[in-house]
Design a protein around this motif. Structure first.
Motif, mmCIF file in Angstrom:
data_model
loop_
_atom_site.group_PDB
_atom_site.id
_atom_site.type_symbol
_atom_site.label_atom_id
_atom_site.label_comp_id
_atom_site.label_asym_id
_atom_site.label_seq_id
_atom_site.Cartn_x
_atom_site.Cartn_y
_atom_site.Cartn_z
ATOM 1 N N ASP A 116 0.700 -1.278 0.066
ATOM 2 C CA ASP A 116 0.163 0.087 0.059
ATOM 3 C C ASP A 116 0.767 1.251 -0.294
ATOM 4 O OD1 ASP A 116 1.223 -0.330 2.286
ATOM 5 O OD2 ASP A 116 -0.984 0.181 3.289
ATOM 6 N N ASP A 117 2.087 2.121 0.877
ATOM 7 C CA ASP A 117 1.954 2.934 0.968
ATOM 8 C C ASP A 117 3.213 3.165 1.092
ATOM 9 O OD1 ASP A 117 2.448 1.708 4.085
ATOM 10 O OD2 ASP A 117 1.184 3.898 4.832
ATOM 11 N N GLY A 118 4.528 1.848 1.228
ATOM 12 C CA GLY A 118 6.335 1.750 0.885
ATOM 13 C C GLY A 118 5.889 1.429 2.947
ATOM 14 N N THR A 119 4.992 1.948 4.122
ATOM 15 C CA THR A 119 6.463 1.929 4.845
ATOM 16 C C THR A 119 6.572 0.530 5.463
ATOM 17 O OG1 THR A 119 4.856 3.853 5.719
ATOM 18 C CG2 THR A 119 5.964 3.132 7.518
ATOM 19 N N ALA A 120 7.738 0.514 5.670
ATOM 20 C CA ALA A 120 8.275 -1.382 6.305
ATOM 21 C C ALA A 120 7.692 -1.063 8.174
ATOM 22 C CB ALA A 120 9.838 -0.938 5.973
ATOM 23 N N GLU A 121 7.161 -1.978 8.101
ATOM 24 C CA GLU A 121 7.154 -2.656 9.088
ATOM 25 C C GLU A 121 7.999 -3.675 10.040
ATOM 26 O OE1 GLU A 121 4.806 -2.505 11.437
ATOM 27 O OE2 GLU A 121 4.913 -3.736 13.144
ATOM 28 N N HIS A 122 8.935 -3.454 10.870
ATOM 29 C CA HIS A 122 10.450 -4.126 11.554
ATOM 30 C C HIS A 122 10.101 -4.666 13.572
ATOM 31 C CE1 HIS A 122 14.618 -3.948 10.250
ATOM 32 N NE2 HIS A 122 13.970 -5.000 10.495
ATOM 33 N N PHE A 123 10.248 -5.854 13.104
ATOM 34 C CA PHE A 123 10.192 -5.909 14.750
ATOM 35 C C PHE A 123 11.348 -7.411 14.807
ATOM 36 C CE2 PHE A 123 7.570 -9.428 14.939
ATOM 37 C CZ PHE A 123 6.182 -8.882 13.530
ATOM 38 N N VAL A 124 12.040 -7.503 16.104
ATOM 39 C CA VAL A 124 12.252 -8.701 16.576
ATOM 40 C C VAL A 124 12.279 -8.971 17.874
ATOM 41 C CG1 VAL A 124 14.699 -7.370 16.938
ATOM 42 C CG2 VAL A 124 14.855 -9.339 16.420
ATOM 43 N N LEU A 125 11.474 -10.362 17.811
ATOM 44 C CA LEU A 125 11.135 -10.649 19.041
ATOM 45 C C LEU A 125 12.521 -11.114 19.692
ATOM 46 C CD1 LEU A 125 9.006 -13.749 18.385
ATOM 47 C CD2 LEU A 125 8.520 -11.480 19.642
ATOM 48 N N GLY A 126 12.893 -11.474 21.045
ATOM 49 C CA GLY A 126 13.865 -11.304 22.085
ATOM 50 C C GLY A 126 13.813 -11.703 23.940
ATOM 51 N N ASP A 127 14.738 -11.993 24.033
ATOM 52 C CA ASP A 127 15.184 -12.609 25.408
ATOM 53 C C ASP A 127 15.222 -11.727 26.142
ATOM 54 O OD1 ASP A 127 14.686 -14.729 24.485
ATOM 55 O OD2 ASP A 127 16.354 -15.617 24.572
ATOM 56 N N ILE A 128 14.206 -11.301 27.235
ATOM 57 C CA ILE A 128 14.464 -10.656 28.407
ATOM 58 C C ILE A 128 15.787 -10.835 29.472
ATOM 59 C CG2 ILE A 128 13.740 -9.421 30.327
ATOM 60 C CD1 ILE A 128 10.902 -9.179 28.740
ATOM 61 N N LYS A 129 16.954 -9.995 30.033
ATOM 62 C CA LYS A 129 17.983 -10.956 30.879
ATOM 63 C C LYS A 129 18.410 -10.367 31.401
ATOM 64 C CE LYS A 129 19.887 -13.890 26.666
ATOM 65 N NZ LYS A 129 19.637 -14.859 26.751
ATOM 66 N N HIS A 130 18.322 -10.925 32.837
ATOM 67 C CA HIS A 130 19.461 -9.999 33.323
ATOM 68 C C HIS A 130 21.075 -8.523 33.081
ATOM 69 C CE1 HIS A 130 16.833 -10.502 37.043
ATOM 70 N NE2 HIS A 130 17.012 -12.350 37.275
ATOM 71 N N THR A 131 21.111 -7.658 34.002
ATOM 72 C CA THR A 131 22.379 -7.725 33.346
ATOM 73 C C THR A 131 23.373 -8.108 32.933
ATOM 74 O OG1 THR A 131 22.025 -6.061 35.275
ATOM 75 C CG2 THR A 131 20.979 -4.529 33.511
ATOM 76 N N ASP A 132 23.446 -9.124 34.319
ATOM 77 C CA ASP A 132 24.408 -10.086 34.587
ATOM 78 C C ASP A 132 24.617 -10.963 33.024
ATOM 79 O OD1 ASP A 132 22.622 -11.841 35.552
ATOM 80 O OD2 ASP A 132 23.819 -11.975 37.574
ATOM 81 N N GLY A 133 23.544 -11.603 32.134
ATOM 82 C CA GLY A 133 22.763 -11.861 30.727
ATOM 83 C C GLY A 133 22.113 -13.300 31.596
ATOM 84 N N ARG A 134 21.646 -13.386 33.007
ATOM 85 C CA ARG A 134 20.964 -14.777 33.213
ATOM 86 C C ARG A 134 19.555 -14.239 33.005
ATOM 87 N NH1 ARG A 134 19.446 -13.887 38.675
ATOM 88 N NH2 ARG A 134 20.506 -12.399 38.204
ATOM 89 N N PRO A 135 18.685 -15.683 32.272
ATOM 90 C CA PRO A 135 17.359 -15.179 31.966
ATOM 91 C C PRO A 135 16.529 -14.832 32.726
ATOM 92 C CG PRO A 135 18.030 -17.605 31.534
ATOM 93 C CD PRO A 135 19.690 -16.578 32.249
ATOM 94 N N TRP A 136 16.028 -14.207 32.681
ATOM 95 C CA TRP A 136 14.713 -12.775 33.490
ATOM 96 C C TRP A 136 13.449 -14.112 33.761
ATOM 97 C CZ3 TRP A 136 10.179 -9.262 33.012
ATOM 98 C CH2 TRP A 136 10.394 -8.813 34.266
ATOM 99 N N GLU A 137 13.344 -14.359 35.302
ATOM 100 C CA GLU A 137 12.278 -14.732 35.834
ATOM 101 C C GLU A 137 11.136 -14.982 35.301
ATOM 102 O OE1 GLU A 137 14.715 -14.031 37.751
ATOM 103 O OE2 GLU A 137 16.000 -15.022 38.237
ATOM 104 N N LEU A 138 10.687 -13.965 34.143
ATOM 105 C CA LEU A 138 9.509 -13.815 33.939
ATOM 106 C C LEU A 138 9.721 -13.758 32.302
ATOM 107 C CD1 LEU A 138 6.789 -13.966 36.156
ATOM 108 C CD2 LEU A 138 9.462 -12.573 37.025
#
Ligand code: GLU
Ligand code: MG
Length: 432
Positions: free
Chosen positions: A73-95
């Motif tokens: 239609d109008d050329g506007t790109a939809e751009h997203f990326v899924l990811g993981d939430i981590k603590h700042t030390d790299g451990r996966p966040w519990e939620l």
């Protein structure tokens, strides 16, 4: 800009955008994320949060779940990326719902060597526009959405998902869309991506959609049906055994038995809204009991048909379908709960369930109990109580998860106050 995002306890896809040229560095650094975000309910009210204003997390984008699509239609790109939430030390966040799914899949693989292969089937409704009588499953009903379907098809392909079917469902303005199966965490990623694309196309064509579990208590619901099968380490299908009960191989039978044994406690996760329980009632082709159906659409888990006519081998066609879910749930969390329940069934070496052949709603409580069936919770409150009081189920999740989850859902309920069913349905229709 790219939105780094995740699915959360509200089943929403939330995130934060950054310039696309930063993608490489953001894959390492992520974007900042706030713990209390997880308590933003589907109604934007913030439920009680153990984190308050404190804490910092990182949402780390995952290249394999990156989506860029330009509609014609109008050329506007939809751009997203899924990811993981981590603590700042790299451990996966519990939620983090995606990390929770990864750890459920690891459990399954550790126990059996099997990986999961599957796809979500989504039902949704156009919120406005002509909804005419007599269009269920018809060509006329399809035509009314052809432009939408073609645009969605192109968008789906362009992001690397393989479109499967699109059809006019039974309900008013209701349609169903499916894509080909994917592996492991990508099953939930693709479900999330497909739903986002449906919404995007709906917005661009000015035909807004809703995935709400049910719009009107007198009408049909929007289900999320999750088709699942297993592959072994060599990538060979490993679900089917022609000599097993209903074609279920040993692990598949135990897995399904686990789902059904723990269903009344995980349903708070797979069907997590107040209106979910208006849909999960008998004679709606949804799921009201913890039963297995052999080609029966009134069952929580259904063995799907295999066909002699197909060019695909039976072992590859064979799959079972979880029907007690809806789109108020995060696909990641929903799948994690199912995989954990299944893995638990394997650990406990449960026997493959017998399929029901009759209308369970005609049995009284005693007869149900004697046959080993339960009527699934009939309110979100009841579902949350069964979740929270099942120590086996809560132990599958990271420490603290169950409490935060229940607080979240209580916050969602509190927002609804004394509204009646009609008003509640209208609110959910808006937010999903
Ligand atoms: N709409 C039904 C549900 O709420 C499902 C109909 C079907 O079998 O596709 O799950
Ligand atoms: Mg359907």
């Amino acid at each position: 800009m790219i939105i780094a995002c995740c699915t959360d306890l509200a089943g929403k896809v939330r995130g934060k955008a950054f310039p696309a040229c930063q993608f490489d560095v953001r894959q390492k650094r992520g974007v900042g994320w706030t713990p209390t975000n997880v308590q933003i309910t589907c109604f934007d009210a913030i439920a009680e949060s153990p984190f308050g204003a404190l804490g910092d997390l990182l949402l780390i984008p995952d290249e394999t779940a990156r989506v860029r699509v330009v509609l014609e239609d109008d050329g506007t790109a939809e751009h997203f990326v899924l990811g993981d939430i981590k603590h700042t030390d790299g451990r996966p966040w519990e939620l983090c719902t995606r990390s929770i799914l990864k750890s459920a899949l690891e459990r399954l693989e550790r126990l059996t060597g099997l990986t999961l292969y599957g796809a979500f089937e989504h039902e949704f409704q156009f919120r406005s526009g002509p909804s005419r009588l007599g269009e269920a499953y018809t060509t006329a009903g399809f035509r009314r959405a052809r432009e939408f379907a073609e645009t969605l098809l192109a968008a789906t392909r362009s992001v690397g998902l393989e479109p499967d079917t699109f059809m006019k469902e039974y309900g008013s303005g209701q349609y169903e869309v499916t894509t080909a199966p994917a592996h492991g965490v990508a099953i939930a990623d693709q479900a999330t991506i497909l739903r986002e694309l449906v919404r995007l196309v709906g917005e661009r064509l000015e035909r807004p959609v809703t995935f709400t579990p049910i719009r009107d208590p007198a009408s049909v619901g929007n289900g999320v049906h999750i088709h699942l099968s297993f592959l072994d380490r060599a990538g060979k299908p490993s679900t089917y055994d022609p000599n097993g009960a209903h074609g279920l191989g040993r692990h598949a039978g135990q897995f399904v038995a686990g789902i059904l044994k723990y269903l009344d406690a995980i349903i708070a996760i797979t069907a997590p809204s107040v209106v979910s329980y208006l849909r999960l009632t008998p004679h709606r082709w949804s799921a009201a009991f913890n039963n297995l159906g052999f080609r029966d659409r009134e069952a929580s888990v259904r063995i799907c048909p295999v066909s002699d006519l197909s060019d695909i081998a039976k072992a590859s066609q064979f799959n079972f379908e979880f029907r007690a879910g809806d789109a108020a749930a995060s696909p990641h969390l929903q799948l994690a709960a199912i995989v954990h329940a299944g893995a638990q069934g394997i650990e406990e070496e449960l026997e493959a369930p017998q399929a029901t052949q009759e209308d369970l709603s005609l049995l009284d409580a005693g007869a149900l109990r004697a046959r080993g069936y339960v009527r699934l919770p009939q309110t979100l409150d009841e579902a949350l109580n069964r979740f929270r009081s099942n120590a086996v189920v809560t132990s599958w999740f990271p420490v603290g998860f169950a409490d935060v989850y229940v607080m979240h859902k209580k916050g969602e309920q509190a927002y609804l106050g004394e509204r009646n069913h009609e008003e509640i349905c209208a609110l959910y229709e808006q937010v999903y």
